[in-house]
Motif scaffolding. Structure first.
Motif, PDB file in Angstrom:
ATOM      1  N   GLU A 325       0.416  -1.568  -0.139  1.00 46.10           N
ATOM      2  CA  GLU A 325       0.149   0.373   0.053  1.00 46.10           C
ATOM      3  C   GLU A 325       1.176   1.098  -0.034  1.00 46.10           C
ATOM      4  N   GLU A 326       1.960   1.665   0.711  1.00 46.66           N
ATOM      5  CA  GLU A 326       2.726   2.252   1.024  1.00 46.66           C
ATOM      6  C   GLU A 326       3.663   2.096  -0.296  1.00 46.66           C
ATOM      7  N   LEU A 327       3.754   1.143  -0.902  1.00 40.91           N
ATOM      8  CA  LEU A 327       4.324   1.676  -2.334  1.00 40.91           C
ATOM      9  C   LEU A 327       3.592   2.727  -3.549  1.00 40.91           C
ATOM     10  N   ASN A 328       2.213   1.725  -3.520  1.00 35.18           N
ATOM     11  CA  ASN A 328       1.878   2.250  -4.206  1.00 35.18           C
ATOM     12  C   ASN A 328       0.383   3.974  -4.212  1.00 35.18           C
ATOM     13  N   ARG A 329       1.088   4.134  -3.236  1.00 30.76           N
ATOM     14  CA  ARG A 329       0.420   5.371  -2.619  1.00 30.76           C
ATOM     15  C   ARG A 329       1.566   5.888  -2.956  1.00 30.76           C
ATOM     16  N   ALA A 330       2.511   6.120  -3.193  1.00 34.53           N
ATOM     17  CA  ALA A 330       4.240   6.691  -3.514  1.00 34.53           C
ATOM     18  C   ALA A 330       4.112   7.370  -4.853  1.00 34.53           C
ATOM     19  N   HIS A 331       3.603   6.660  -5.711  1.00 39.79           N
ATOM     20  CA  HIS A 331       4.075   5.746  -6.857  1.00 39.79           C
ATOM     21  C   HIS A 331       3.321   6.316  -7.772  1.00 39.79           C
TER      22      HIS A 331
END
Length: 523
Positions: A325-331
């Motif tokens: 989720e963190e990776l996705n939000r920062a993408h």
């Protein structure tokens, strides 16, 4: 070691000084939460993180990554993905895109062809000989190939200069292999794998779209036919060429393996990114999917190779951890390629980096100090994960030395830290294999929606660094696929055996382009 202990003590003191916005000893410490001038609330102190043993965090992270990887849950996810595939076969322009390749090779095609592979960093030009699939080499041989690096100067070339550069490299290759079986004084048939967006209008043509990746060649020619641009540039150098086929990498991979193995009806690309191709009946797609295609094409086509853009699937279906989720939000493109963000070479290392960041902060991994080289996104190479997984030395001493060097640690990681890294890495890569197997199984089920009498084999042509070179990845993926197929077998079909085999390929793109040209010549 004394310095690490001293730095750890300072971090503990920082928690006692949370009320003060200070930086003792020149080190950076978190700022306390201050109240604004207009606020009437009391000063709020952020809670002190609760420290817990590293092995407890390891157990929690392991469970989060591995819990979805049981066959019952994966079967359910496969069913959900299949429904999404069927939906997108009927609508949408971003995925499940039919090519113009409606015929697979017979394996009897013969000839010598020029194959081009235009990628983001190299332009390859090859002379490929096809001599029927009965040969030891599968009937396909690269007789000569040149590899031309694409630097920033080439990327910035305008259209005319860029296609002139391509023509020059084609001519160079032909001059280098004059004594080979190259056509003399006749039109040379060539094929092209184009790793950029294109709106394909025929088997041999398509209109140029913005290329991305820093290229400028598209700027003056958007909407023009790509094949014509290449032919014109070659004619200006005295080369009489005809572009007979344009394909993408997944279609080329399918064609190359199908030439050797007639059971091949799928292809998987899994490296930095991922994609898949599948050979399905034309009737499975809506008419809108085919655009303004000539009626004569439909008269010949029963099935067609489909570019699935499978990376875009999985939202709301494939379970995520908080690090995903963190990776996705920062993408820069959140939710655009859910499957890709959890399975490919670009992202496996980033997922581990986010786990390490939490372990450093809340579990005092590396004495509570985040390695400077890992502070920025995408700074942990997936090659490091592979090195740790294949390290069979006692206590992973070989990879621990690499970790110390790559991460800039003051001393070797502890035994507990290496055990943590290895456990999490294996969990991340096993989950990636499970999710990719689920996506493959769902595609396979489009062809095998109902029981088929007798044994049935499907070969999946596989290409890309992760599926071919990451230690154990293809084996795990194959195991999961076999279990998913077995789980879906009716108990009454004991005499019916379905098999899906993930076959590694070599130089699949360049060979597949030559096969595409041969098919075009035969039709």
């Amino acid at each position: 070691m004394p310095l690490e202990i001293f730095q750890s003590i300072l971090r503990q003191l920082d928690r006692l000084l949370v009320y003060f916005n200070i930086r003792p000893f020149g080190l950076l410490f978190p700022k306390s939460v201050t109240r604004s001038f207009n606020s009437t609330n009391h000063h709020v102190v952020p809670p002190t993180p609760i420290m817990r043993p590293l092995h407890e965090f390891q157990r929690e992270a392991l469970a989060l990554f591995t819990e979805p990887c049981n066959i019952q849950r994966m079967s359910y996810m496969s069913s959900c993905l299949r429904r999404e595939y069927v939906k997108k076969l009927k609508s949408g322009t971003e995925c499940m895109l039919p090519s113009f390749c409606h015929t697979l090779p017979t394996g009897q095609e013969q000839g010598t062809y020029i194959a081009l592979d235009m990628g983001g960093s190299t332009f390859r030009v090859a002379l490929v000989e096809l001599s029927t699939r009965s040969g030891d080499d599968g009937g396909m041989k690269i007789k000569h190939m040149t590899v031309n690096k694409i630097n920033e100067h080439i990327r910035r070339l305008p259209a005319k200069a860029f296609f002139a550069w391509m023509a020059e490299k084609i001519q160079d290759m032909l001059h280098q292999c004059r004594d080979s079986q190259t056509p003399q004084d006749e039109t040379i048939a060539i094929g092209l794998a184009w790793s950029f967006p294109i709106e394909q209008t025929s088997h041999q043509g398509g209109t140029v779209q913005p290329m991305g990746k820093g290229f400028r060649a598209h700027e003056d020619v958007i909407g023009q036919d790509l094949g014509n641009l290449i032919e014109i540039a070659c004619r200006e150098r005295g080369l009489d060429v005809r572009v007979n086929a344009i394909v993408n990498d997944s279609s080329a991979t399918l064609l190359s393996q199908a030439y050797k193995d007639p059971a091949t009806t799928m292809a998987l690309i899994l490296g930095t990114g991922t994609n898949a191709a599948v050979y399905l009946p034309v009737k499975d797609l809506s008419d809108d999917k085919f655009g303004m295609r000539d009626h004569s094409w439909f008269e010949q086509a029963d099935k067609v190779i489909i570019n699935t853009e499978v990376s875009m699937f999985g939202k709301g279906i494939l379970p995520k951890t908080r690090w995903d989720e963190e990776l996705n939000r920062a993408h820069s493109a959140p939710n655009f390629q859910p499957l890709e963000y959890m399975t490919t070479g670009r992202y496996l290392g980033e997922i581990l980096r986010l786990v390490i960041a939490e372990a450093v902060e809340s579990n005092q991994m590396f004495s509570g100090l985040m390695p400077e080289v890992l502070r920025d996104r995408y700074t942990l190479d997936t090659a490091i994960l592979a090195a740790i997984e294949e390290d069979t030395t006692m206590g992973c001493i070989s990879s621990s030395e690499r970790i110390q060097k790559e991460f800039g640690l003051f001393s070797l990681p502890t035994t507990a830290e290496m055990a943590f890294l290895r456990t999490i890495i294996e969990a991340i890569s096993h989950r990636a294999a499970a999710y990719m197997a689920t996506a493959i199984h769902a595609l396979w089920s489009l062809e095998h929606g109902s029981p088929v009498e007798g044994p049935s084999k499907t070969s999946v042509a596989a290409n890309g660094s992760v599926v071919l070179m990451y230690p154990g990845f293809r084996t795990r993926c194959q195991k999961y696929v076999a279990e998913l197929i077995a789980a879906g077998q009716p108990s009454t079909s004991s005499g019916c055996k379905h098999e899906l085999v993930i076959e590694p390929t070599n130089e699949a793109t360049i060979l597949g382009v030559a096969v595409a040209v041969a098919i075009a010549d035969a039709t």
